[in-house]
Design an enzyme around this catalytic site. Structure first.
Site, short mmCIF file in Angstrom:
data_model
loop_
_atom_site.label_atom_id
_atom_site.label_comp_id
_atom_site.label_asym_id
_atom_site.label_seq_id
_atom_site.Cartn_x
_atom_site.Cartn_y
_atom_site.Cartn_z
CD GLU A 58 -4.87 38.28 -13.09
OE1 GLU A 58 -4.44 38.45 -11.93
OE2 GLU A 58 -4.54 37.32 -13.81
CD GLU B 93 -2.82 34.35 -9.09
OE1 GLU B 93 -2.66 35.26 -9.91
OE2 GLU B 93 -3.83 34.27 -8.38
CG HIS C 180 -0.65 36.41 -6.15
ND1 HIS C 180 -1.36 35.83 -5.12
CD2 HIS C 180 -1.55 36.91 -7.02
CE1 HIS C 180 -2.66 35.96 -5.37
NE2 HIS C 180 -2.80 36.62 -6.51
CG HIS D 14 -8.23 36.43 -13.09
ND1 HIS D 14 -8.88 37.62 -13.36
CD2 HIS D 14 -7.74 36.55 -11.84
CE1 HIS D 14 -8.82 38.41 -12.30
NE2 HIS D 14 -8.14 37.80 -11.37
CD GLU E 183 -1.22 38.04 -12.56
OE1 GLU E 183 -0.81 39.20 -12.38
OE2 GLU E 183 -1.85 37.39 -11.71
O1 LIG Z 1 -4.25 39.21 -7.64
C1 LIG Z 1 -4.18 38.41 -8.59
O2 LIG Z 1 -3.24 38.33 -9.42
C2 LIG Z 1 -5.24 37.41 -8.73
O3 LIG Z 1 -5.26 36.69 -9.71
C3 LIG Z 1 -6.31 37.33 -7.73
C4 LIG Z 1 -7.46 38.14 -8.19
O4 LIG Z 1 -7.09 38.99 -9.25
C5 LIG Z 1 -7.91 39.04 -7.09
O5 LIG Z 1 -8.26 38.25 -6.01
C6 LIG Z 1 -9.11 39.84 -7.55
O6 LIG Z 1 -10.06 38.96 -7.97
MG LIG Z 2 -3.51 36.83 -10.88
#
Ligand SMILES: O=C(O)C(=O)C[C@H](O)[C@H](O)CO
Ligand SMILES: [Mg+2]
Length: 395
Positions: free
Chosen positions: A197, A249, A299, A199, A223
């Site tokens: 991830e 997401e 998501h 973000h 991701e």
């Molecule tokens: O779940 C995911 O893919 C997200 O990007 C949301 C955050 O990772 C999740 O809320 C934890 O911070």
């Molecule tokens: Mg995410």
């Protein structure tokens, strides 16, 4: 049946979730003239007040409409709203009302949503764990927690190994991230999918450096490697790495999803039903992905109503990769809200059969947890971070 009432309800409790934004739920209760009740869920993030108010505004366009006419009601909103998919608040509001409408339709017909959409292609949904790495900073922290997750039967886990880095990453950050991923790969072995991830927080150069550093650990997907609206950066990323890209997401419409899929920018689409337009839009986005050989992994990071409805849609999605799951890392009240009807067993969730979203809602707990919509505090970690991880450990 005509819609009589639509109520946004903010739920929270002293017991917090694994991420600040996951500690609040905004649910929507829809009631028809003959008393049928359905529930949906909207996305809180940092906009609890504006989402709460957007639901009240969007509700104006739904009162008096036939609850079954979900397509017509969605397109009426689309015509009225004008800024529509530019407004996350408005799209999450319409998504929540749509989910509640499908909940009512299912209850009226005595069928879970999966049956309204042509039936299940699987009885159990394979899931991946997220939220499990709260307070993990050193590689040892990550390895220890990852082992625990896999011991409970999960075959896939997602985590953000980048600490407090944002926009760009330097050699130290690359080394720290690689260490965390290396020890997790060692801890879980080669039969568990490791999902990275980002973000959506890096520029393309940094994201490409990260890909080159982590590809040897065979991540299942990368991701949101670059900022969400950075199409140029994503094209650069695609040109420089063969790793699979997952995103979705933050998509707010079918057309946005179609763009990323048909431009070949995504391998695994992660639509969020509480953002993209509920079941009505979600069901067609699945088909767009399928027609383009893109897998789907909804998501699923907010609450137990979102989780329930995404289990229903995962049940009908032929090209499902995995469903995201925070369920074991939710605060207990979120599981109690649905009488804990969607537990994860051996890395899978059984598809519930109750009419509508498949689960019952604990109305008593709603009244215990009901809260005023208030702004969330800005703390040293952004609200979307799994708490306690926004740190370096300084090798
Ligand atoms: O779940 C995911 O893919 C997200 O990007 C949301 C955050 O990772 C999740 O809320 C934890 O911070
Ligand atoms: Mg995410």
């Amino acid at each position: 049946m005509k819609i009589r009432e639509i109520e946004p309800i903010v739920l929270t409790s002293k017991e917090k979730g694994s991420a600040t934004w996951a500690s609040t739920m905004i649910i929507v209760r829809v009631i028809t003239e003959n008393g049928a009740v359905g529930y949906g869920e909207a996305v809180p993030t940092l906009r609890v007040i504006s989402v709460y108010n957007a639901i009240k505004q969007v509700a104006k366009g739904y009162i008096g409409k036939e609850v079954e006419e979900v397509e017509k009601n969605y397109h009426e909103w689309y015509k009225q709203d004008f800024y529509l998919a530019r407004s996350f608040e408005s799209t999450t509001a319409v998504s929540a009302i749509d989910i509640a409408s499908w909940d009512i339709i299912g209850k009226e017909l005595g069928a879970p949503i999966y049956r309204l959409l042509g039936g299940k292609v699987r009885d159990r949904i394979p899931v991946y764990a997220n939220g499990w790495y709260q307070d993990c900073v050193t590689p040892e922290d990550f390895a220890e927690k990852a082992k625990e997750v896999v011991k409970t039967g999960y075959k896939a886990l997602k985590f953000d190994p980048f600490g407090p880095y944002y926009d760009w990453i330097d050699e130290r950050g690359l080394r720290e991230a690689e260490e965390r991923v290396r020890v997790v790969r060692e801890a879980v072995g080669n039969n568990v999918d490791i999902l990275i991830e980002h973000h959506g927080r890096f520029n393309a150069n940094s994201a490409i450096m990260i890909a080159k550093r982590l590809e040897k650990y065979n991540p299942g997907f990368m991701e949101e490697p670059v900022h969400h609206e950075d199409i140029i950066g994503l094209r650069k990323y695609r040109a420089n790495t063969h790793l699979r890209v997952a995103l979705g997401e933050r998509l707010l419409s079918e057309k946005e999803a179609a763009f990323y899929v048909e431009e070949g920018l995504v391998n695994i689409l992660q639509p969020d039903l509480t953002n993209i337009g509920g079941v009505t839009v979600g069901k067609s986005v699945i088909k767009i992905a399928e027609a383009n050989d893109v897998e789907v992994a909804f998501h699923n990071a907010f609450g137990s109503i979102q989780n329930a409805v995404e289990i229903q849609l995962s049940a009908v999605t032929q090209n499902l990769y995995l469903l995201e799951n925070f369920y074991d890392w939710f605060p207990q009240w979120k599981r109690d809200l649905v009488y804990n009807e969607t537990p994860v067993e051996g890395g899978h969730v059984k598809v519930p059969d109750k009419p509508g979203i498949g689960v019952s809602i604990n109305e008593k707990i709603i009244e215990q947890l009901r809260a005023e919509p208030i702004p969330l505090d800005i703390i040293e970690e952004p609200v979307w971070v799994v708490k306690g991880t926004w740190k370096n450990y300084g090798v």
